[in-house]
Design an enzyme around this catalytic site. Structure first.
Site, short mmCIF file in Angstrom:
data_model
loop_
_atom_site.label_atom_id
_atom_site.label_comp_id
_atom_site.label_asym_id
_atom_site.label_seq_id
_atom_site.Cartn_x
_atom_site.Cartn_y
_atom_site.Cartn_z
N GLU A 46 11.96 -38.31 41.26
CA GLU A 46 12.20 -37.61 42.52
C GLU A 46 12.59 -38.55 43.66
O GLU A 46 11.88 -38.65 44.66
CB GLU A 46 10.98 -36.76 42.90
CG GLU A 46 10.73 -35.65 41.90
CD GLU A 46 9.68 -34.64 42.35
OE1 GLU A 46 9.03 -34.87 43.39
OE2 GLU A 46 9.51 -33.63 41.67
N GLU A 55 9.12 -32.03 34.70
CA GLU A 55 7.91 -31.49 35.35
C GLU A 55 8.10 -30.02 35.64
O GLU A 55 9.19 -29.59 36.05
CB GLU A 55 7.63 -32.18 36.70
CG GLU A 55 7.01 -33.54 36.59
CD GLU A 55 6.69 -34.16 37.95
OE1 GLU A 55 6.34 -33.42 38.91
OE2 GLU A 55 6.82 -35.39 38.05
#
Ligand code: BG6
Length: 503
Positions: free
Chosen positions: A170, A384
């Site tokens: 991220e 995720e």
């Protein structure tokens, strides 16, 4: 698209779960580990919930064998974990900490012995503090050099054992929260710095992908991106345009660079006009264009809804007192929030949210998979996906029905996306055990395995299987068929068969 029958999951589908070093390992200053920026940041009063830290976390450092035994019992095919850079290189570069390295050697060996594919994230936000202090962290190209050297060292060490590598987790989140919103280290509020740090991470990413391919063509490497698709509030063309802008600003800005090696034109032009574009050197283009990931990692929690920007949206400009006549004020606003002229966020009236205000949107997951695949045509690993809840341990049991329902719906949408034609090769639920939520402490739980601990480091740290543990074990055992059993022509009712024939 409605599908009467859904495709099966591919036979080698990587059913997994994910974690990150700082959130689970603990042993923050043990066996020669150097401090990371998070070890320092969590000590600044008010930065994390109740001052929670990852000092002990869920003690994965000492209990990984017990956790791997649970993974094996569950039938997990892949485990995504991150390496704490400063556990291996306490100063970020130079001296190696043998004990820290051996911890990961053992972890990888135990996973392989138990038939679990290790998926290694090189960077999940815990930059060695020494690099922050010495070079100013990601604002310096020297940090990128140190990162590439660290990655190359791990590639050489685990070649033949580790096939799946994630470069950065991220990047959009840690550069934004770290350099723009001061919610993560290094705690800055400067959009220009965010852009500059982000550009340097892009260079580090591209160099690392290229190096991995040079060192071992069997390596599979890519970034994990925090992806949220943008919806227009309604069919008003101004809002539709706003959603295009939001996707360009929030998603393409990163993904285009990873895959195409260049920044998306509309956002770049906009930032250049404002003097906010990163400082890109001539030689950088060749670096960015010289690497292409093998897959894209998608972290999906929710998307976002937007409407036309406040300057072009008469309804909004009535509500907000805006002085558009003052060019200096406008420039100052824009330097802080360049998206102000692109879109304005809105509440989606169709979606419910978790206790932490995160929208629950399984269909958005299918939208996300479709959009990402459509634009980049690379295989996707969902690195995720999960829900944070306040689980309760009662007589050794945890009935986390909300998690099961959340995951069931998301897996179903993922299966529909696969039937649509998206190439999804793996899925890692967040997370295997409960672990630290960076800003929300330990009560926001994500795991299939409950860990007995509270915010103040109280509790036995014992592990308990939640109901979702058994549920996910069934999903894996049936290769995803338990979510919605796949049916064959033989199993059709007479009536259904007639309908098929009539078409
Ligand atoms: C992702 C991160 O952004 O979301 C994870 O990669 C994180 O590290 C997860 O834990 C959930 O976020 P939170 O804030 O609820 O812990």
């Amino acid at each position: 698209m409605y599908h009467k029958f859904l495709d099966k999951f591919p036979p080698q589908f990587l059913w997994g779960a994910a974690s990150a070093a700082y959130q689970c390992e603990g042993a923050a200053a043990e066996d020669g580990k150097g401090p990371s920026v998070w070890d320092a940041f969590c000590r600044i009063p008010g930065k994390t919930r109740n001052g929670t830290t990852g000092d002990t976390a869920v003690d994965f450092y000492h209990r990984f064998e017990e956790d791997i035994a649970l993974m094996k019992e569950m039938g997990l095919k892949a485990f995504r974990f991150s390496v704490s850079w400063s556990r291996v290189f306490p100063e970020g570069e130079g001296n190696i900490n043998r004990k820290g390295l051996e911890f990961y050697d053992h972890l990888i060996d135990r996973l392989l012995e138990n038939g679990i594919e290790p998926m290694v994230t090189l960077y999940h936000w815990d930059l060695p503090l020494a690099l922050q202090e010495k070079y100013g962290g990601w604002l310096s190209r020297k940090t990128a050099d140190a990162f590439v050297a660290y990655a190359g060292f791990l590639f050489a060490r685990w070649r033949g054992k580790v096939r799946w590598w994630i470069t950065f987790n991220e990047q959009n989140v840690f550069t934004g929260l770290g350099y723009r919103f001061a919610a993560h280290p290094p705690g800055e509020k400067d959009f220009r710095h965010m852009m500059q740090a982000n550009h340097i991470v892009n260079l580090a990413n591209a160099r690392t992908v290229r190096l991995a391919h040079q060192m071992d063509p069997t390596f599979r490497i890519g970034p994990s991106f925090g992806y949220g698709p943008s919806y227009p509030l309604n069919a008003d063309p101004g809002n539709v345009l706003a959603a295009l802008n939001a996707d360009a600003f929030n998603n393409d800005w990163w993904l285009d660079v990873y895959v195409k090696g260049r920044y998306p034109r509309f956002v770049l032009k906009h930032l250049e006009r404002l003097g906010l574009a990163p400082d890109i050197r001539e030689e950088d283009y060749a670096i960015l264009e010289g690497a292409r990931p093998d897959f894209l990692g998608m972290n999906y929690y929710h998307g976002g809804t937007v409407q036309a920007n406040v300057f072009e949206n008469p309804q909004l400009s009535k509500q907000k007192t805006l002085d558009t006549t003052d060019p200096y004020q406008m420039q100052a606003d824009m330097e802080e929030s360049p998206e102000k002229v692109m879109f304005e966020t809105a509440r989606n009236p169709y979606l419910e949210s978790t206790e932490w205000g995160w929208e629950i949107d399984p269909k958005g997951f299918r939208v996300a998979l479709r959009k990402m695949y459509d634009r980049y045509e690379l295989p996707i690993i969902v690195t995720e996906n999960g829900i944070g809840t306040m689980d309760v341990l009662e007589n050794g049991k945890i009935h986390d029905t909300q998690r099961i329902e959340y995951l069931r719906q998301h897996l179903l949408e993922m299966r529909k996306a696969i039937t649509d034609g998206v190439e999804v090769i793996g899925y890692c639920a967040w997370s295997f055990t409960d672990l630290l939520s960076w800003l929300n402490g330990y009560r926001k739980r994500y795991g299939f395995v409950y860990v007995d601990r509270d915010e103040q480091d109280g509790g036995t740290l014992n592990r308990y299987r939640k109901d979702s543990f058994h549920w996910y074990a069934d999903v894996i055992r049936s290769n995803g068929n338990s979510i919605l059993p796949e049916r064959t022509i033989d199993e059709l009712t007479e009536q259904e068969w007639k309908q098929v024939c009539q078409k």
